[in-house]
Motif scaffolding. Structure first.
Motif, PDB file in Angstrom:
ATOM      1  N   PRO A  73      90.245 -26.043 -44.815  1.00 33.82           N
ATOM      2  CA  PRO A  73      91.298 -27.039 -44.550  1.00 33.82           C
ATOM      3  C   PRO A  73      91.222 -27.531 -43.116  1.00 33.82           C
ATOM      4  O   PRO A  73      90.873 -26.786 -42.192  1.00 33.82           O
ATOM      5  CB  PRO A  73      92.588 -26.254 -44.815  1.00 33.82           C
ATOM      6  CG  PRO A  73      92.214 -24.825 -44.612  1.00 33.82           C
ATOM      7  CD  PRO A  73      90.781 -24.692 -45.032  1.00 33.82           C
ATOM      8  N   GLY A  74      91.545 -28.780 -42.934  1.00 31.05           N
ATOM      9  CA  GLY A  74      91.537 -29.363 -41.601  1.00 31.05           C
ATOM     10  C   GLY A  74      92.856 -29.163 -40.900  1.00 31.05           C
ATOM     11  O   GLY A  74      93.682 -28.314 -41.272  1.00 31.05           O
ATOM     12  N   SER A  75      93.096 -29.976 -39.898  1.00 31.42           N
ATOM     13  CA  SER A  75      94.330 -29.848 -39.111  1.00 31.42           C
ATOM     14  C   SER A  75      95.550 -30.332 -39.872  1.00 31.42           C
ATOM     15  O   SER A  75      96.679 -29.957 -39.561  1.00 31.42           O
ATOM     16  CB  SER A  75      94.190 -30.635 -37.804  1.00 31.42           C
ATOM     17  OG  SER A  75      93.915 -32.012 -38.075  1.00 31.42           O
ATOM     18  N   ASN A  76      95.345 -31.187 -40.882  1.00 31.83           N
ATOM     19  CA  ASN A  76      96.461 -31.714 -41.671  1.00 31.83           C
ATOM     20  C   ASN A  76      96.136 -31.554 -43.152  1.00 31.83           C
ATOM     21  O   ASN A  76      95.825 -32.528 -43.840  1.00 31.83           O
ATOM     22  CB  ASN A  76      96.712 -33.182 -41.317  1.00 31.83           C
ATOM     23  CG  ASN A  76      97.957 -33.723 -42.011  1.00 31.83           C
ATOM     24  OD1 ASN A  76      98.869 -32.975 -42.368  1.00 31.83           O
ATOM     25  ND2 ASN A  76      97.989 -35.035 -42.209  1.00 31.83           N
ATOM     26  N   PRO A  77      96.184 -30.335 -43.673  1.00 33.58           N
ATOM     27  CA  PRO A  77      95.810 -30.124 -45.082  1.00 33.58           C
ATOM     28  C   PRO A  77      96.745 -30.850 -46.026  1.00 33.58           C
ATOM     29  O   PRO A  77      97.926 -31.047 -45.742  1.00 33.58           O
ATOM     30  CB  PRO A  77      95.924 -28.602 -45.247  1.00 33.58           C
ATOM     31  CG  PRO A  77      96.844 -28.153 -44.164  1.00 33.58           C
ATOM     32  CD  PRO A  77      96.612 -29.094 -43.009  1.00 33.58           C
ATOM     33  N   LYS A  78      96.182 -31.250 -47.147  1.00 33.58           N
ATOM     34  CA  LYS A  78      96.928 -32.049 -48.111  1.00 33.58           C
ATOM     35  C   LYS A  78      98.074 -31.278 -48.745  1.00 33.58           C
ATOM     36  O   LYS A  78      99.040 -31.867 -49.232  1.00 33.58           O
ATOM     37  CB  LYS A  78      95.973 -32.562 -49.189  1.00 33.58           C
ATOM     38  CG  LYS A  78      96.458 -33.783 -49.947  1.00 33.58           C
ATOM     39  CD  LYS A  78      95.343 -34.369 -50.792  1.00 33.58           C
ATOM     40  CE  LYS A  78      95.802 -35.659 -51.474  1.00 33.58           C
ATOM     41  NZ  LYS A  78      94.709 -36.297 -52.243  1.00 33.58           N
ATOM     42  N   ASP A  79      97.981 -29.948 -48.761  1.00 28.38           N
ATOM     43  CA  ASP A  79      99.013 -29.142 -49.390  1.00 28.38           C
ATOM     44  C   ASP A  79     100.031 -28.601 -48.402  1.00 28.38           C
ATOM     45  O   ASP A  79     100.807 -27.702 -48.741  1.00 28.38           O
ATOM     46  CB  ASP A  79      98.384 -27.989 -50.166  1.00 28.38           C
ATOM     47  CG  ASP A  79      97.527 -27.089 -49.291  1.00 28.38           C
ATOM     48  OD1 ASP A  79      97.257 -27.467 -48.133  1.00 28.38           O
ATOM     49  OD2 ASP A  79      97.127 -26.008 -49.763  1.00 28.38           O
TER      50      ASP A  79
END
Length: 1386
Positions: free
Chosen positions: A605-611
């Protein structure tokens, strides 16, 4: 150099014959099942890979199953086996045998055997696959078995036990309740999914339930669910991955062609992956995943599926490959071939339905190596015209390795490739050590015809076995088959080292490298390395590189559903305790984003995960139990069309400005569709399909209730001549008819029709200058599927908009084979109607002043409809009303003077040809609509409004309306009994015998979906009316309710209200319909008490309609209307009553006094105990129980057939009822006697003034329809012994045929076909129950509003007439003679 060794006798037990069958597992157990039925119970088992064998016996021979064994996946329980046997005993009638399946179990490889359960059709360990990981007890077993002594489908359940059914025995209720968990016909475990198939005992429909943890079961939702409903023998669970379940569904019953669907991670929601997959009659599907490479699979599709389905061509197969687990497919890249060019040039391979060797078709554990037999071109060629192909990069590229078809095998993890000719005998094998770059020959001592080429299943050995058939001259001792051992170990002495290995990355196609959050790579031998890999029985080691998370790595969170590219909530979101605390003034909470990472996905996951959690207002949170909540959404324009997908929570709303909004959660949230649209259709026969109609040729469709929309192009712009744009086929959901405008505007502007058999991908012309074209087939009108009916103008020139019947008459044309052979049936017609089992054509005969009615039940033979002599169709119009009780109801207009229109309701005999008067002076309006409505769910009850001053109405231009009701399908009518007191407890001022309850009917409703009754709560009606001697004005009326089918009524609220039913009647919602309001009133006890709920505080809202899902089983509603301050902008208010109570009603049919339901029968209030010759009891919730119904209701129970009474009869043709008796119309003649003796009856009777109501099932009793009795000639002369003998012969032949088919096909009940050798199918007959519609039946056509910029076909001002009621068909006789059609949307 490779070595060979040939033997002709295998070292197996001496009495095992070559006809025996074997069942193998990794535990090295072999069961021998002899072909001779019932002959032997002795079998053999090995536990050391065949070095030695032990004999064992079982109580019964194996059952008719392709796999009578079930094994435990735990290596420590290798001796745990379930065995399905067949216990047979002599038939007590003296001939044949009766057999039952019995399952046994052993814990010690059959050293001892014990009975597990009787009457089983499938038993399986819950721990059956390594991938099916769960926390269930290690000994848990599932069994599909009958729960009682009966063999009824309703008694078949899925049982589970943790102690081999010693003391623990529980029915799996699939989280829908034990009473609804009946009809289990199959069980299977594939990958991490356990799947059970249920067949409804009442409708015959199939449902799949899936679990990944043995605890929570969920119903599998298919976007095709109504396209071709799941049925036995119609679906195959194909090879599935650990993160999705794949199911191929047979959609074309005339050909083995299916569609492939893949699920989300928990196996509950499916999307269409591939159309027109190739299947065979045993249910095997041309689909196989490549071993060791996630997401890569090869399938075959039928390129000419439509022609195959119509029986006009053999299958043309094309191969396709996926690199992303079925999300997209593409042709196989062909090897370079100068003779094959163009877009259709690709490689095609033989697959699962035509295996040419044992084991997997294309691949093994050898990383990236794929082989196949096929051809290059536009389609797969016959096998003997094919060559052998190889790919070393998992299907990305291919090369031809040898001409001709060969059997092939992989060895030493791909370091050895071996092929042998599969077309003719040969003494040469070819092998390669360098990944197929070069090939060498291996000479055999003599030629053989190859039958089997095999090695270890994991392809780690350098040894192979070739089994072949020798030439007759070489055969000795009558042993024609030879087994040749091939050993390549001596050919290479050096084992590979690290420097001899290369890194091979799977799925190296651009954009497809990452799947489930990672990239795959293996190490394998370099092609030019001269060494062997070794490591027998060691699978190649998979390596993974994690990828950054992308949108493909997420799916909708729990309680969210997919809508386009978004995940929307199904309703208010459950929140943790202490959130949204009013005392702490908390107005926001942290809730789900709507997304979750797919379980098992390993992406970074990145810095702004979709979940990531999102802050949300508390208004979107779930309220405490007992609360009602609402959400408000304001549109920018007026709503002109709205409709739910049937059996769905998704609704579409079209605004006056052409914008379409969609809500997937019953109006809780809304999403705007791209573009502007002229209107939309809901497919009347497929619950999942909808169509958006745009300007010019722009269209979009959905096959999954709006989760995804696909753009496509129509063959022409939609017509502007009020002709239905789309016509739908009742069985083939991809078959459409489009009627568009051609040459418009212009002097030759006309309507032209096209048809498609693939949902708009291709279109073929039907006819020009048409007024309508439609498929002849209807749900109950079972005629040629390819027959198309058209109303076509005789002269095909000029502008169609200016045509008149007197200068260019309409013709009725029927064209078979998709209109390839059009034939004129009638000249000079007004129109035609098809509904239920009737096809009716209205004709204007030459030199006649009125209509002739032609009726057909088969689309070929027509008979004239006959009316009493004083009621001919001369100069009158008729409106076809309904036909759900084996008779046609139509209104024959007797007075068409504007504002005072009325007519007589005529009722036909069972074939629609003879008509008698059912009711006179029935009210209709100028458009042809009639105050006639049947009670939903109960046959024979209907309400009408009659004009009581018919003789004087024409003078003062004013109708006086009274309401009548029938409880015997129009046999007799009477006034409604008024309530004694009003809702305030006051007596009504009207007290004499003329006073009755009068109700406002269908002709006054702006939204016809607000029917009196509901399909979900039988016997409950609501209406607006008054107590008096005539119907009062709408704003002078009040709201009434009946709980007993209209026998008794009570006033529930003052003033006129809109109403809607929810949750099978547990919630009733009313909104004031006389003035703007800020609240609704609702009742949880069917009108005994009412509560108010205020949904707005700023401004009052003028409510125009209350809508909910079409089945009326939801507790959520949508108010549509506008605020007083913004009359040009509509608003949608979502009302949620789901938190009012969380206790679901309990039903216990074995202890009816201890549950929440009661039995109600329409006969409770009737003088006659029976209706239509039967007494029916319905389940309904007890009025004051504080619970919600949900899906716990059962179907009605027919308890007994009744003797005939006068209520089962109506007046015969040319007779009318006077003073309770049927008498001949003055000047008319009775019908002649019918002495044809249908069905080889023993007697026939002369006609009387009465006839039996067609829908009545009464038997015996008083029969006023029978006059003098006469004996029929023919079969009755035979004695009883003759018929007993004939019956015995028929039964014997039938049983023999069924037994022969059963044995030869090895089909039996209880298994889902899995991706192995199981060719198992349920042996019971397929049953199909057509649903009985609960609305007025009419013909096809759309019901759109007029749009200011373009005049849409069949628009109706300010209303969308659809949903529960099919429209009428009105045929006026005038110079413009037109037919009024409304869309058949249920």
């Amino acid at each position: 150099m490779a070595t060979t060794n040939a033997v002709t006798v295998a070292d197996v037990p001496a009495d095992v014959t070559r006809d025996d069958k074997y069942y193998r597992t990794d535990g090295n157990l072999v069961l021998r099942a002899e072909n001779t039925l019932f002959r032997d119970k002795k079998h053999y088992v090995t536990s050391n890979r065949g070095e030695s064998w032990q004999e064992f016996t079982v109580p019964n021979p194996p059952a008719f199953s392709s796999n009578p064994l079930s094994f435990h996946s735990d290596k420590n329980k290798a001796g745990y086996v379930l065995y399905q046997g067949m216990d047979c005993r002599r038939n007590p009638l003296g001939w044949g045998q009766i057999c039952d399946d019995v399952t046994y179990y052993t814990k010690d490889n059959f050293a001892t055997t014990k009975e597990l359960l009787k009457d089983t059709s499938r038993c399986q360990f819950a721990h059956s696959t390594k991938e099916f990981k769960h926390e269930a007890p290690v000994d848990m077993i599932y069994c599909v078995a009958f729960g009682r002594d009966s063999r009824l489908l309703s008694d078949s359940h899925l049982f589970q036990s943790t102690d081999f059914f010693d003391k623990d025995r529980m029915i799996v209720d699939f989280d829908v309740g034990e009473k609804n968990a009946r009809g289990v016909v199959a069980l299977g475990i594939s990958s991490k999914f356990a799947v059970a198939a249920l067949k409804s005992p009442t409708t015959g429909e199939m449902t799949l339930f899936v679990t990944t943890d043995t605890k929570a079961w969920a119903q599998a939702k298919f976007p095709h669910a109504s396209n071709s409903k799941l049925r036995e023998d119609g679906y195959t669970i194909v090879e599935s991955t650990t993160h999705s379940l794949a199911v191929d569904v047979l959609l074309h019953t005339n050909a083995a062609v299916g569609n492939l669907f893949v699920s989300n991670s928990n196996g509950t929601y499916f999307v269409e992956s591939l159309q027109d997959t190739n299947r065979n009659d045993n249910g095997f599907v041309d689909f196989e995943n490549l071993v060791g490479v996630e997401g890569v699979g090869i399938a075959n599709v039928v390129a000419n599926a439509r022609d195959v389905e119509g029986g006009r061509a053999a299958k043309a197969l094309r191969s396709v490959i996926t690199f992303d687990d079925g999300s997209s497919w593409q042709p196989l890249a062909p090897p370079k071939d100068p003779s094959c060019t163009g877009a259709e040039c690709s490689l095609h391979l033989y697959s699962v339905t035509n295996p040419h060797n044992f084991g997997r078709i294309f691949s093994s554990t050898a990383p990236g190596f794929v082989m196949g037999v096929g051809s290059v071109g536009s389609r797969l060629q016959p096998y003997d015209q094919c060559d052998t192909f190889l790919s070393t990069d998992a299907g990305l590229s291919w090369k031809r390795v040898h001409e001709g078809a060969h059997k092939y095998e992989f060895g030493d993890k791909g370091a050895v490739l071996l092929i042998v000719d599969d077309e003719k005998p040969t003494d040469v094998l070819r092998y390669s050590f360098d990944s197929g770059a070069t090939w060498k020959d291996l000479k055999l001592d003599y030629p053989v015809r190859a039958k089997v080429l095999t090695t270890l299943p994991d392809s780690t050995s350098q040894q192979f076995i070739l089994i072949g058939q020798m030439d007759r001259a070489k055969v000795k001792d009558r042993k024609p088959y030879v087994a040749i051992s091939l050993d390549f170990a001596p050919s290479r002495s050096r084992q590979c080292t690290q420097s001899d290995m290369e890194t091979w990355r799977a799925r190296s196609m651009k954009g497809k490298e990452c799947l489930m959050g990672h990239k795959q790579w293996y190490t394998r031998k370099k092609p030019d390395a001269d060494c062997y890999v070794g490591g027998k029985f060691d699978d190649p080691v998979e390596h993974e590189d994690r990828c950054d998370c992308s949108d493909e790595d997420y799916e909708c969170d729990y309680n969210y559903v997919r809508s386009g590219d978004n995940c929307v909530p199904m309703g208010p979101e459950p929140i943790p305790p202490n959130s949204c605390n009013a005392e702490k003034h908390q107005e926001m909470y942290m809730g789900s984003s709507g997304w979750r990472l797919i379980p098992g996905n390993t992406c970074k996951p990145g810095s702004n995960p979709k979940d990531a959690k999102k802050e949300k207002p508390c208004s979107q949170a779930e309220l405490p139990e007992g609360s009602v909540s609402h959400q408000t959404f304001e549109f920018d324009s007026l709503v002109v069309q709205h409709a739910f997908f049937k059996n769905s929570k998704t609704i579409l709303v079209r605004l006056e400005d052409g914008i379409v909004w969609q809500s997937s959660n019953e109006g809780f949230t809304w999403q705007q569709m791209e573009g502007k649209w002229l209107g939309f259709y809901m497919h009347p026969y497929s619950n999942d399909r909808g169509y958006l109609i745009g300007a010019e040729r722009k269209m979009m469709y959905t096959t999954n209730q709006g989760r995804n929309w696909v753009a496509f192009t129509a063959p022409a712009p939609p017509n502007t001549m009020r002709i239905p744009v789309l016509a739908f086929h009742p069985k083939r959901n991809d078959w459409l008819i489009w009627t568009g405008a051609y040459g418009c505007p212009g002097k030759d502007c006309h309507a032209r029709s096209w048809y498609t058999t693939n949902n708009g991908r291709d279109w073929d012309s039907i006819d020009t200058y048409v007024r309508t074209c439609s498929w002849a087939r209807d749900k109950d009108l079972k005629i040629d599927e390819e027959l198309i009916l058209c109303e076509s103008y005789r002269d095909k020139k000029g502008s169609q908009e200016h045509f008149r019947p007197d200068n260019n008459p309409l013709q009725f044309i029927a064209g078979g084979n998709f209109y390839a052979k059009p034939q004129k049936i009638f000249e000079n017609i007004v129109g035609f109607a098809k509904f239920s089992e009737y096809l009716i054509v209205a004709q204007l005969p030459q030199n006649a002043n009125g209509l002739a009615l032609q009726v057909s039940l088969d689309g070929r033979t027509f008979a004239a409809g006959l009316f009493p002599p004083n009621m001919r169709l001369e100069n009158h119009a008729y409106t076809i009303l309904e036909s759900s009780t084996d008779a046609v109801f139509l209104l024959l207009t007797r007075n068409d003077m504007e504002q005072v229109e009325w007519g007589n309701i005529m009722k036909s005999n069972s074939n629609g040809t003879y008509y008698t008067v059912s009711a006179e002076y029935v009210n209709r309006n100028h458009a042809g609509y009639v105050d006639f409505e049947k009670l939903i769910g109960v046959d024979g009850i209907a309400l009408i409004n009659v004009v009581s001053n018919a003789k004087s109405a024409g003078i003062d231009k004013r109708k006086e309306i009274q309401t009548r009701i029938t409880h015997n399908d129009g046999g007799s009518w009477k006034a409604l009994t008024p309530p004694v007191k009003d809702s305030l407890g006051q007596e009504y001022p009207c007290k004499d015998v003329k006073c009755s309850l009068q109700l406002h009917g269908f002709t006054e409703r702006p939204d016809v979906r607000a029917t009196y009754s509901s399909p979900s709560v039988v016997g409950l009606l609501m209406a607006v009316g008054n107590v008096g001697d005539k119907l009062a004005g709408y704003t002078d009326s009040d709201t009434f309710l009946s709980r007993d089918g209209g026998f008794t009524w009570e006033e529930i609220r003052k003033d006129a209200h809109l109403w809607e039913f929810g949750d099978s009647g547990s919630v009733l919602v009313l909104a004031n319909d006389e003035a703007p309001t800020d609240r609704v009133v609702y009742s949880l006890n069917e009108g005994q008490t009412w509560k108010e709920y205020q949904f707005t505080t700023n401004d009052k809202m003028r409510v125009k309609s209350i809508v909910t899902i079409s089945s009326d089983t939801s507790r959520r509603f949508i108010l549509l209307g506008h605020y007083s301050r913004q009359p040009n902008h509509d608003v949608a208010v979502h009302l949620d009553f789901s938190q009012v109570t969380k206790r679901q009603c309990h039903m216990d049919t074995d202890n009816p006094g201890k549950d929440d339901f009661e039995l109600w029968s329409p006969s409770e209030e009737r003088e006659e105990r029976c209706l239509f010759g039967k007494r029916v009891l319905f389940h309904r919730r007890i009025r004051d129980r504080n619970c919600y119904v949900g899906n716990s209701l059962l179907a009605p129970n027919i308890t007994e057939t009744c003797a005939c009474t006068p209520a089962d009869f109506e007046c015969e043709f040319n007779h009318i009822r006077e003073n309770g008796e049927c008498v001949l119309v003055a000047g008319a003649s009775p019908l002649p006697n019918d002495d044809s003796c249908p069905g080889n009856d023993e007697f026939w009777w002369e006609r009387t003034a009465y006839r039996k109501i067609p829908h009545s099932e009464c038997d015996g009793g008083n029969r006023p329809d029978r006059g003098v009795q006469h004996r029929c000639p023919g079969p009755s002369s035979h004695g009883a012994f003759f018929w007993i003998f004939i019956s015995f012969i028929i039964i014997s032949c039938t049983v023999f045929a069924a037994y022969y088919f059963y044995e030869r096909s090895m089909y039996g009940p209880g298994a889902i076909r899995l991706p192995d050798s199981n060719s198992f199918r349920e042996s019971g007959p397929l049953s199909t129950l057509a649903s009985v519609p609960w609305f007025l039946i009419g013909v096809a056509g759309i019901a759109w509003n007029w749009v200011r910029s373009i005049q849409l076909p069949f628009a109706v001002d300010n209303t969308f007439r659809s949903s529960r009621r099919r429209g009428y068909r009105h045929v006026p006789v005038d110079e413009d003679a037109q037919v009024l059609r409304f869309e058949d949307e249920e």
